[in-house]
Design a protein around this motif. Structure first.
Motif, mmCIF file in Angstrom:
data_model
loop_
_atom_site.group_PDB
_atom_site.id
_atom_site.type_symbol
_atom_site.label_atom_id
_atom_site.label_comp_id
_atom_site.label_asym_id
_atom_site.label_seq_id
_atom_site.Cartn_x
_atom_site.Cartn_y
_atom_site.Cartn_z
ATOM 1 N N ARG A 48 86.230 52.437 57.460
ATOM 2 C CA ARG A 48 87.383 51.647 57.904
ATOM 3 C C ARG A 48 86.965 50.277 58.429
ATOM 4 N NH1 ARG A 48 89.698 55.754 62.211
ATOM 5 N NH2 ARG A 48 87.488 55.554 62.739
ATOM 6 N N THR A 49 85.966 50.245 59.302
ATOM 7 C CA THR A 49 85.523 48.966 59.871
ATOM 8 C C THR A 49 84.919 48.072 58.803
ATOM 9 O OG1 THR A 49 85.112 50.001 62.023
ATOM 10 C CG2 THR A 49 84.027 47.892 61.604
ATOM 11 N N CYS A 50 84.172 48.649 57.873
ATOM 12 C CA CYS A 50 83.583 47.857 56.792
ATOM 13 C C CYS A 50 84.671 47.232 55.933
ATOM 14 C CB CYS A 50 82.667 48.733 55.949
ATOM 15 S SG CYS A 50 81.200 49.303 56.830
ATOM 16 N N LEU A 51 85.739 47.973 55.656
ATOM 17 C CA LEU A 51 86.850 47.420 54.886
ATOM 18 C C LEU A 51 87.498 46.274 55.650
ATOM 19 C CD1 LEU A 51 88.887 47.380 52.597
ATOM 20 C CD2 LEU A 51 90.100 49.276 53.710
ATOM 21 N N LEU A 52 87.677 46.461 56.948
ATOM 22 C CA LEU A 52 88.241 45.406 57.800
ATOM 23 C C LEU A 52 87.397 44.133 57.709
ATOM 24 C CD1 LEU A 52 90.602 45.522 60.084
ATOM 25 C CD2 LEU A 52 88.675 45.492 61.678
ATOM 26 N N LEU A 53 86.076 44.285 57.835
ATOM 27 C CA LEU A 53 85.179 43.134 57.799
ATOM 28 C C LEU A 53 85.152 42.496 56.411
ATOM 29 C CD1 LEU A 53 82.202 44.608 59.869
ATOM 30 C CD2 LEU A 53 83.841 42.876 60.628
#
Length: 285
Positions: A48-53
């Motif tokens: 999730r965080t990687c997609l956000l970044l």
């Protein structure tokens, strides 16, 4: 805060990020109009965080195609970074516990001045500039719903003394101060009460309705948000209640099913590793 800039449209097809430890996420489709509220949902470790970044231009996608505000990723990552902002992302966009609310706001205002000067702008340190900066800070606080008068020591309140929702509001105020087209927020409702979660999501909905595209990781998104799910079963985006024909929605079908079969995650790809990858790619945000 610049309220005249339109939010960023987000279009992605089959995007993924692969690092030294394997795939962080894979097979993601997103189609969102400017001013959308996009909620990223999925179990811990599903990227999730990687997609956000990645959507904020801070992490290089390694497969698929995407555009943010019309600029292709990863080719125009720098341009996308200049039009996006991060809030509440552990290890990447953190608040400093020892600093006060006022010190954070002043630092952000100074960073904005340095950025404008580096782009050839002119911000003289006269009364006009000070008045403009003060107005920008007040607008950002208002947009984030943070009233310094309600804090224990006003602007002199240290971050360590803020409640979780207050800290989230401060992080968002800092992020929106210079009018990003897209705001990316991690862990929106982490360790918040049910009532606080409602307030946090309402804040993000208000920002989106005002024109800023918002991408947020969280579990209790409102029904009118565009949902993007990351999980071992596949990644897909849906409109409100999976309503057919909703703008920006993807239903099931052959293409979606194929994307789902491509989805893999690496259980050890944590927040810290996502931050390390972001640092390696772009430096501290």
């Amino acid at each position: 805060m610049d309220t005249t800039r339109q939010g960023a449209a987000v279009n992605a097809r089959g995007i993924g990020v692969e690092g030294p430890r394997g795939w962080a996420f894979r097979g993601v489709d997103v189609c969102a109009d400017p001013g959308s509220l996009i909620a990223v949902q999925g179990p811990s470790g599903s990227g999730r965080t990687c997609l956000l970044l990645a959507l904020a231009g801070r992490m290089r996608i390694t497969e698929g195609h995407a555009t943010v505000a019309g600029f292709p990723l990863p080719k125009r990552m720098g341009t996308v970074r200049g039009r996006t902002a991060l809030a509440h992302v552990p290890g990447v966009a953190d608040l400093e516990p020892a600093l006060t609310v006022g010190e954070h706001l002043k630092e952000q205002a100074l960073l904005g001045r340095r950025l404008k000067n580096s782009l050839g702008g002119s911000l003289p340190w006269g009364r006009r500039h000070k008045d403009a900066t003060r107005a920008r800070v007040h607008a950002a606080l208002a947009a984030a719903g943070l009233d310094p008068d309600t804090l224990p020591k006003g602007l002199r309140t240290a971050v360590r003394d803020l409640e979780r929702l207050e800290a989230l509001r401060l992080s968002i105020a800092l992020a929106v101060m210079h009018g990003p087209q897209l705001l990316a927020v991690d862990d929106v409702d982490l360790k918040l009460s049910a009532a606080e979660r409602d307030l946090a999501w309402q804040l993000l909905r208000d920002l989106a309705q005002a024109g800023t595209t918002v991408v947020a990781v969280g579990s209790d998104a409102p029904a009118d948000a565009l949902i993007v799910r990351t999980s071992s079963a596949g990644t897909r985006s849906t409109g409100p209640a999976d309503a057919p024909g909703t703008a920006g929605a993807h239903g099931t079908g052959p293409d979606t099913d194929r994307a789902a079969t491509r989805q893999t995650t690496h259980p050890n790809h944590t927040h810290k590793e996502a931050a390390a990858d972001a640092f390696a790619e772009t430096g501290r945000a």
